[in-house]
Design a protein around this motif. Structure first.
Motif, PDB file in Angstrom:
ATOM      1  N   PRO A 357     -11.160  -2.988 -14.969  1.00 42.07           N
ATOM      2  CA  PRO A 357      -9.985  -2.509 -14.224  1.00 42.07           C
ATOM      3  C   PRO A 357     -10.377  -2.085 -12.807  1.00 42.07           C
ATOM      4  CG  PRO A 357     -10.134  -1.425 -16.364  1.00 42.07           C
ATOM      5  CD  PRO A 357     -11.416  -2.181 -16.180  1.00 42.07           C
ATOM      6  N   PRO A 358      -9.454  -2.220 -11.856  1.00 45.97           N
ATOM      7  CA  PRO A 358      -9.777  -1.863 -10.478  1.00 45.97           C
ATOM      8  C   PRO A 358      -9.960  -0.351 -10.349  1.00 45.97           C
ATOM      9  CG  PRO A 358      -7.435  -2.338 -10.721  1.00 45.97           C
ATOM     10  CD  PRO A 358      -8.063  -2.626 -12.041  1.00 45.97           C
ATOM     11  N   SER A 359     -11.092   0.088  -9.814  1.00 45.66           N
ATOM     12  CA  SER A 359     -11.257   1.535  -9.665  1.00 45.66           C
ATOM     13  C   SER A 359     -12.073   1.927  -8.438  1.00 45.66           C
ATOM     14  CB  SER A 359     -11.878   2.141 -10.924  1.00 45.66           C
ATOM     15  OG  SER A 359     -13.091   1.480 -11.197  1.00 45.66           O
ATOM     16  N   SER A 360     -12.794   0.985  -7.822  1.00 49.23           N
ATOM     17  CA  SER A 360     -13.540   1.360  -6.615  1.00 49.23           C
ATOM     18  C   SER A 360     -12.647   1.151  -5.393  1.00 49.23           C
ATOM     19  CB  SER A 360     -14.797   0.503  -6.472  1.00 49.23           C
ATOM     20  OG  SER A 360     -14.416  -0.825  -6.137  1.00 49.23           O
ATOM     21  N   LEU A 361     -13.054   1.736  -4.255  1.00 50.28           N
ATOM     22  CA  LEU A 361     -12.279   1.542  -3.027  1.00 50.28           C
ATOM     23  C   LEU A 361     -12.200   0.063  -2.671  1.00 50.28           C
ATOM     24  CD1 LEU A 361     -13.187   4.364  -0.482  1.00 50.28           C
ATOM     25  CD2 LEU A 361     -11.284   4.238  -2.094  1.00 50.28           C
ATOM     26  N   VAL A 362     -13.304  -0.662  -2.891  1.00 52.72           N
ATOM     27  CA  VAL A 362     -13.323  -2.095  -2.569  1.00 52.72           C
ATOM     28  C   VAL A 362     -12.305  -2.837  -3.440  1.00 52.72           C
ATOM     29  CG1 VAL A 362     -14.771  -4.177  -2.599  1.00 52.72           C
ATOM     30  CG2 VAL A 362     -15.712  -2.001  -1.797  1.00 52.72           C
ATOM     31  N   ASP A 363     -12.271  -2.518  -4.729  1.00 47.27           N
ATOM     32  CA  ASP A 363     -11.283  -3.147  -5.637  1.00 47.27           C
ATOM     33  C   ASP A 363      -9.866  -2.888  -5.129  1.00 47.27           C
ATOM     34  OD1 ASP A 363     -13.326  -3.796  -7.351  1.00 47.27           O
ATOM     35  OD2 ASP A 363     -12.863  -2.210  -8.821  1.00 47.27           O
ATOM     36  N   LEU A 364      -9.617  -1.604  -4.794  1.00 41.29           N
ATOM     37  CA  LEU A 364      -8.252  -1.232  -4.402  1.00 41.29           C
ATOM     38  C   LEU A 364      -7.853  -1.889  -3.092  1.00 41.29           C
ATOM     39  CD1 LEU A 364      -8.336   2.560  -5.246  1.00 41.29           C
ATOM     40  CD2 LEU A 364      -7.136   0.773  -6.494  1.00 41.29           C
ATOM     41  N   GLN A 365      -8.831  -1.977  -2.182  1.00 40.92           N
ATOM     42  CA  GLN A 365      -8.537  -2.595  -0.901  1.00 40.92           C
ATOM     43  C   GLN A 365      -8.211  -4.072  -1.098  1.00 40.92           C
ATOM     44  OE1 GLN A 365     -11.525  -1.814   2.005  1.00 40.92           O
ATOM     45  NE2 GLN A 365     -10.505  -3.062   3.569  1.00 40.92           N
ATOM     46  N   ARG A 366      -8.999  -4.740  -1.944  1.00 37.22           N
ATOM     47  CA  ARG A 366      -8.735  -6.165  -2.174  1.00 37.22           C
ATOM     48  C   ARG A 366      -7.403  -6.355  -2.890  1.00 37.22           C
ATOM     49  NH1 ARG A 366     -14.281  -8.287  -4.504  1.00 37.22           N
ATOM     50  NH2 ARG A 366     -13.083 -10.130  -5.026  1.00 37.22           N
ATOM     51  N   LEU A 367      -7.115  -5.440  -3.821  1.00 41.64           N
ATOM     52  CA  LEU A 367      -5.829  -5.522  -4.518  1.00 41.64           C
ATOM     53  C   LEU A 367      -4.672  -5.364  -3.530  1.00 41.64           C
ATOM     54  CD1 LEU A 367      -4.014  -5.545  -7.009  1.00 41.64           C
ATOM     55  CD2 LEU A 367      -4.574  -3.150  -7.402  1.00 41.64           C
ATOM     56  N   GLY A 368      -4.779  -4.357  -2.658  1.00 45.23           N
ATOM     57  CA  GLY A 368      -3.727  -4.116  -1.667  1.00 45.23           C
ATOM     58  C   GLY A 368      -3.570  -5.287  -0.705  1.00 45.23           C
ATOM     59  N   ASP A 369      -4.711  -5.823  -0.248  1.00 45.27           N
ATOM     60  CA  ASP A 369      -4.658  -6.953   0.696  1.00 45.27           C
ATOM     61  C   ASP A 369      -4.035  -8.180   0.040  1.00 45.27           C
ATOM     62  OD1 ASP A 369      -5.885  -5.328   2.486  1.00 45.27           O
ATOM     63  OD2 ASP A 369      -7.850  -6.299   2.385  1.00 45.27           O
ATOM     64  N   THR A 370      -4.333  -8.351  -1.255  1.00 42.74           N
ATOM     65  CA  THR A 370      -3.794  -9.515  -1.953  1.00 42.74           C
ATOM     66  C   THR A 370      -2.288  -9.363  -2.168  1.00 42.74           C
ATOM     67  OG1 THR A 370      -5.862  -9.488  -3.165  1.00 42.74           O
ATOM     68  CG2 THR A 370      -4.190 -11.006  -3.958  1.00 42.74           C
ATOM     69  N   LEU A 371      -1.895  -8.137  -2.529  1.00 46.51           N
ATOM     70  CA  LEU A 371      -0.477  -7.923  -2.871  1.00 46.51           C
ATOM     71  C   LEU A 371       0.432  -7.919  -1.649  1.00 46.51           C
ATOM     72  CD1 LEU A 371       0.122  -5.160  -5.530  1.00 46.51           C
ATOM     73  CD2 LEU A 371       0.826  -7.533  -5.549  1.00 46.51           C
ATOM     74  N   TRP A 372      -0.030  -7.213  -0.618  1.00 38.21           N
ATOM     75  CA  TRP A 372       0.786  -7.063   0.593  1.00 38.21           C
ATOM     76  C   TRP A 372       0.090  -7.784   1.741  1.00 38.21           C
ATOM     77  CZ3 TRP A 372       0.092  -2.743  -2.671  1.00 38.21           C
ATOM     78  CH2 TRP A 372       1.273  -2.263  -3.281  1.00 38.21           C
ATOM     79  N   PRO A 373       0.446  -9.017   2.003  1.00 37.04           N
ATOM     80  CA  PRO A 373      -0.242  -9.758   3.066  1.00 37.04           C
ATOM     81  C   PRO A 373       0.065  -9.141   4.427  1.00 37.04           C
ATOM     82  CG  PRO A 373       1.657 -10.981   2.272  1.00 37.04           C
ATOM     83  CD  PRO A 373       1.541  -9.767   1.408  1.00 37.04           C
ATOM     84  N   GLY A 374      -0.681  -9.539   5.435  1.00 35.22           N
ATOM     85  CA  GLY A 374      -0.514  -8.970   6.785  1.00 35.22           C
ATOM     86  C   GLY A 374       0.918  -9.116   7.264  1.00 35.22           C
ATOM     87  N   SER A 375       1.376  -8.074   7.989  1.00 35.48           N
ATOM     88  CA  SER A 375       2.773  -8.156   8.452  1.00 35.48           C
ATOM     89  C   SER A 375       2.781  -8.436   9.940  1.00 35.48           C
ATOM     90  CB  SER A 375       3.520  -6.875   8.159  1.00 35.48           C
ATOM     91  OG  SER A 375       2.835  -5.791   8.729  1.00 35.48           O
TER      92      SER A 375
END
Ligand SMILES: Nc1ncnc2c1ncn2[C@@H]1O[C@H](COP(=O)(O)OP(=O)(O)O)[C@@H](O)[C@H]1O
Ligand SMILES: [Mg+2]
Length: 375
Positions: A357-375
């Motif tokens: 499961p995602p739990s490190s800052l790197v995991d969360l950052q990649r999850l966020g970047d994947t979910l919400w692409p650049g605006s």
């Protein structure tokens, strides 16, 4: 990290620029805390000073956010080191939040101390259902009024039913405004029985308080706490108005099953009735379809050491497992189609089940970047 097949991003960036508050809601255990942190990181990366108000992070997530290293007191903002921007995190503390409300809104220091020492007040903060929800909403109100952050992301409490989150804070107001309670204050516990006041939020609180100076405590509590609450509301404004204003948006997280989607659809209706704006729905921990069955011969040849077991039995079991995984992925896809069909105007995203499961800052950052692409 998210597999290509089941993670599907939102079509645009994190949350619109006019939002100041983003609530992450959904039933317990679906990924609210994880997604709130990922969203906060994503917004910080976009250059917004962001604070994530979190409630029950897993130990590893709390560590990643710097909430366990004793940098700050519980209930106080902590800067997240190594975040891709100006990111802060606050671990909600019910008692600390109420203490702030009492100290800031009491007419003088002595009255504040007396309230904080009042057994009825203490029982309410520690035991009354709704106290955590009230603290969460009050904490957001105070942060919003301070105006130090561009965005406040609230990971909502693990209320059994997400709708209760919106209703629970009313219990706190009821404790202070219950009209029958005033009669009680002059008649004591006998009066409680006499007036048949067995239920209600205040009665629950009184059950937790032992004997002692009951009448004096209750009288003081009722006299002061209502004033404190109304002073708080006057300063902070009505939370319902803030929720219904364009400053607040909601991300709903749920699982990709028929039941969860039906529940989520109902909840979206309730949020709409409360005047809230839905910024997106995330179907989390979506099971990816398994790769195509490579053929019995290939599977048999690949069996390492079937040992004493009959290879055809092992093969049958593997085929069952493969079919089961396929059905699970089909159900997730059907749940997604249902959500899209019933709420075509609401942005929808899916997050694949990740292992680990995602739990490190790197995991969360990649999850966020994947979910919400650049605006
Ligand atoms: N996409 C995912 N894949 C795998 N595990 C996940 C995913 N999202 C969350 N989890 C895990 O599921 C559990 C519940 O997530 P959490 O964010 O704490 O949910 P909630 O706050 O809604 O209770 C945690 O152990 C978390 O690490
Ligand atoms: Mg949580």
């Amino acid at each position: 990290m998210p597999s290509e097949s089941s993670t599907q991003a939102f079509s645009r960036g994190p949350v619109s620029a006019n939002r100041r508050i983003e609530l992450v809601v959904g039933p317990g255990g679906v990924g609210k805390t994880t997604l709130a942190a990922a969203l906060g990181m994503r917004a910080a990366a976009e250059g917004r000073k962001t604070i994530v108000v979190t409630i029950d992070p897993s130990r590893r997530l709390a560590q990643a956010l710097g909430l366990t290293s004793g940098q700050g007191r519980r209930g106080e903002p902590v800067r997240v080191d190594n975040a891709p921007g100006d990111l802060w995190c606050l671990l909600l503390d019910t008692e600390a939040t109420f203490e702030t409300i009492v100290r800031v809104n009491s007419s003088d220091h002595t009255k504040a101390e007396a309230m904080l020492a009042n057994p009825i007040y203490k029982a309410m903060v520690r035991h009354l259902g709704g106290a955590l929800e009230y603290a969460a909403t009050a904490c957001v109100q105070m942060l919003h009024a301070e105006g130090r952050y561009d965005l406040i992301v609230l990971d909502t409490p693990p209320t059994a039913n997400a709708i209760e989150f919106l209703e629970a804070p009313k219990q706190i107001a009821e404790v202070a405004t219950n009209p029958a309670a005033k009669m009680l204050a002059s008649s004591g516990r006998i009066g409680m029985k006499f007036f048949g006041l067995g239920s209600g939020a205040l009665m629950k609180v009184l059950e937790w308080v032992g004997g002692g100076a009951f009448v004096a405590d209750l009288g003081h509590f009722l006299g002061e706490f209502r004033i404190i609450l109304s002073e708080f509301q006057r300063r902070a404004g009505l939370f319902a108005d803030l929720l219904a204003s364009p400053a607040t948006g909601v991300v709903l997280t749920t699982a990709a099953t028929e039941f969860s989607v039906r529940e989520a659809l109902e909840f979206l209706n309730v949020l709409g009735r409360h005047g809230l704006r839905i910024d997106g729905v995330v179907l989390n921990r979506v099971d990816s379809p398994p790769p195509a069955w490579p053929g019995d011969d290939v599977v048999l040849a690949g069996l390492d050491r079937p040992g004493d077991r009959d290879p055809s039995e092992v093969l049958a079991r593997l085929r069952d497992l493969h079919r089961h995984l396929g059905e699970q992925a089909d159900r997730a896809a059907a749940a997604r189609r249902e959500m899209l069909a019933r709420q075509p105007g609401v942005p929808l995203a899916c997050v694949a089940r990740m292992d680990p499961p995602p739990s490190s800052l790197v995991d969360l950052q990649r999850l966020g970047d994947t979910l919400w692409p650049g605006s």
